[in-house]
Scaffold this active site. Structure first.
Site, short mmCIF file in Angstrom:
data_model
loop_
_atom_site.label_atom_id
_atom_site.label_comp_id
_atom_site.label_asym_id
_atom_site.label_seq_id
_atom_site.Cartn_x
_atom_site.Cartn_y
_atom_site.Cartn_z
N PRO A 2 0.81 -1.22 0.00
CA PRO A 2 0.00 0.00 0.00
C PRO A 2 0.85 1.27 0.00
CG PRO A 2 -0.77 -1.57 1.66
CD PRO A 2 0.56 -2.06 1.19
N GLU A 3 0.74 2.05 -1.05
CA GLU A 3 1.33 3.38 -1.12
C GLU A 3 0.22 4.32 -1.54
OE1 GLU A 3 5.23 3.72 -2.81
OE2 GLU A 3 5.81 1.70 -2.18
N LYS A 51 -1.15 8.43 2.29
CA LYS A 51 -1.46 7.03 2.58
C LYS A 51 -2.66 6.88 3.51
CE LYS A 51 3.43 5.71 2.23
NZ LYS A 51 4.53 5.01 2.92
N CYS A 229 21.04 -5.88 -12.99
CA CYS A 229 20.40 -4.62 -13.37
C CYS A 229 19.85 -4.75 -14.78
CB CYS A 229 21.42 -3.48 -13.30
SG CYS A 229 20.80 -1.89 -13.89
N CYS A 232 22.40 -2.44 -17.04
CA CYS A 232 23.83 -2.70 -17.23
C CYS A 232 24.26 -4.11 -16.85
CB CYS A 232 24.65 -1.67 -16.45
SG CYS A 232 24.59 -1.90 -14.65
N CYS A 261 21.51 -0.07 -7.94
CA CYS A 261 22.56 -0.57 -8.83
C CYS A 261 23.82 0.24 -8.59
CB CYS A 261 22.11 -0.44 -10.28
SG CYS A 261 23.45 -0.82 -11.44
N CYS A 264 24.79 2.12 -11.99
CA CYS A 264 23.90 3.15 -12.55
C CYS A 264 23.59 4.27 -11.57
CB CYS A 264 22.57 2.50 -12.99
SG CYS A 264 22.73 1.33 -14.35
#
Length: 266
Positions: A2-3, A51, A229, A232, A261, A264
């Protein structure tokens, strides 16, 4: 998980099933409100704020927060529930529908006149009509020593982002979640991306940040520790950020898992 987007959709379902209708029964299955009876009161409106979910009935507001396990479901009157009855924390019946809050992390009933004060600590709502990006950026930048992921999770700065969105936007922005706010080149761009991501997902049942709507391919880094990733091939790292860092406190006491990552993001 839940967001803000999940709560936004829940509010929509509840609005469709309850708004403008009188309750014929209310059943609060928590000791504090066990004797409260809202039968006869009309549901004026249903709204999400970050929320948080707000059901305005008569002279009160039913305030709930899903936390990790909570969920609201709407049924036709008499329809069999699809979750166990012992998980129900509140039942709101109209002549045609039943709205059931299961395993709600927070359930409160407050005077409607106190709602603004109760929710006043929250930052700008990413999915609200009054979204204020400048104010959100100002609040994030007010604590320059806090890791950017913690700052974006702090609901006092901006309301609605959770751990999935924050990990994903840190990847997309090429910044480590542990990087202090002061070292983030463009905080406004991170806030803007968070807004665009949650808006793009507010009507989707399956959240995606990659643009690919296939199981197992919807997210860049979240939940993918040890996997390559997608850009990459470097192994995704997993770590934790605590509840309290340099005076900033996010809304719940859990440690937050982070994913990134190392190639990145920097």
């Amino acid at each position: 998980m839940p967001e803000g987007d999940t709560v936004y959709r829940a509010a929509g379902r509840l609005r469709e099933g309850l708004e403008g209708r009188a309750l014929i029964r209310s059943d609060f299955r928590v000791p504090k409100f066990a004797t409260l009876d809202l039968a006869g009161d009309v549901v004026h409106s249903v709204a999400s704020k970050g929320k948080h979910l707000l059901i305005r009935v008569g002279e009160v507001t039913i305030h709930s927060h899903l936390k990790m396990e909570g969920e609201w479901r709407v049924y036709r009157r008499g329809e069999r529930w699809t979750r166990p009855a012992f998980q129900a924390r509140v039942v709101l019946d109209t002549a045609d529908t039943s709205a059931v809050g299961f395993e709600l992390g927070l359930l409160d009933v407050i005077a409607a006149s106190a709602e603004a004060d109760e929710m006043g600590y929250l930052g700008p709502d990413l999915l609200g009509d009054d979204w204020d990006a400048h104010e959100a950026v100002r609040r994030v930048e007010a604590a320059p020593g806090v890791p950017i992921a913690v700052a974006l999770l702090d609901q006092r700065n901006l309301a609605g982002l959770g751990n999935v969105f924050v990990n994903e936007l840190c990847f997309l922005r090429g910044q480590l979640p542990q990087r202090p706010v002061a070292d983030v080149a463009d905080v406004a761009a991170s806030v803007d991306l968070g807004h665009r991501l949650i808006v793009a997902n507010r009507d989707r049942s399956d959240r995606t940040t990659t643009g690919v709507d296939r199981r197992g391919q919807r997210l860049w880094v979240y939940g993918r520790g040890g996997q390559p990733c997608r850009r990459c091939g470097t192994k995704i790292q997993r770590g934790e950020l605590g509840r309290e860092t340099s005076g900033s406190i996010i809304e719940d006491p859990q440690l937050r898992v982070t994913y990134w990552c190392p190639h990145c993001q920097s």
